[in-house]
Enzyme design. Sequence first.
Site, short mmCIF file in Angstrom:
data_model
loop_
_atom_site.label_atom_id
_atom_site.label_comp_id
_atom_site.label_asym_id
_atom_site.label_seq_id
_atom_site.Cartn_x
_atom_site.Cartn_y
_atom_site.Cartn_z
N SER A 144 0.85 -1.19 0.00
CA SER A 144 0.00 0.00 0.00
C SER A 144 0.88 1.23 0.00
CB SER A 144 -0.91 0.02 1.24
OG SER A 144 -1.55 1.27 1.38
N TYR A 157 -1.72 0.85 10.63
CA TYR A 157 -1.84 0.13 9.36
C TYR A 157 -0.63 0.43 8.46
CZ TYR A 157 -3.54 -0.86 4.63
OH TYR A 157 -3.66 -1.31 3.33
#
Length: 251
Positions: A144, A157
């Site tokens: 990501s 995250y």
Amino acid sequence: MKDAFGLPQSLLVLGGTSEIALATARRLVARRTRTVWLAGRPSPALEEAAAGLRALGAEVRTTAFDALDPESHEAVLGKVFAEGDLDMVLLAFGVLGDQARDEREPLKAVRVAQTNYTGAVSAALFSAAALQSQGHGSLVVLSSVAGERARRANFIYGSSKAGLDTFTQGLGDALHGTGVHVMVVRPGFVRTRMTAGLDEAPLATTPEAVATAIELGLRRRSETVWVPGALRVVMSALRHAPRALFRRLPL
């Protein structure tokens, strides 16, 4: 074996209900992929995903897989690879978590880290060893852009994805020249169930767009894929922004 365009004829998806993974599987099945394994926690959603791919003409099997149970990974993956060579492993599991809640409840934050990083390290290493043993194949890992630089809004995250991204780059270097192709995929904000209800970030994309980028990356044997491609420039600027300035950005 892969076809002349570098696309897989057999595929193992770790995270078999992932919308990005299933969009990728559908796209590959529309090309040359004929055998698909969907690995995930047993559920109606997993069986529904398998049925959807079967309707497209693929031979699909499911197997139980839990990212939070790394002690089972060797047996699970060994069983799949024992059925025959695999051209591609797509590591697509992960959780977003809830930043505010996870800061208040550290064990929830640990679960995010264990799923996105520890579980992924285990699964990737076992998959890489199996691909290296057969002498060919691609390991594609969904990372990501959140891992490029920790942001206040999602640093739990983001840090788990940063670890996974760095690990995967190193694994790719370790496997260079072995016949195993390792590719890191860095999407931005993707419109999925996981992000439903969140404020949409600029340059938001879709699972189908990520799938298209993965296919192109496979054809080119890319090592890193950004989705959309413009994020490569955007994230480079953010990564090098002075920390005092970065803290004031509405990110």
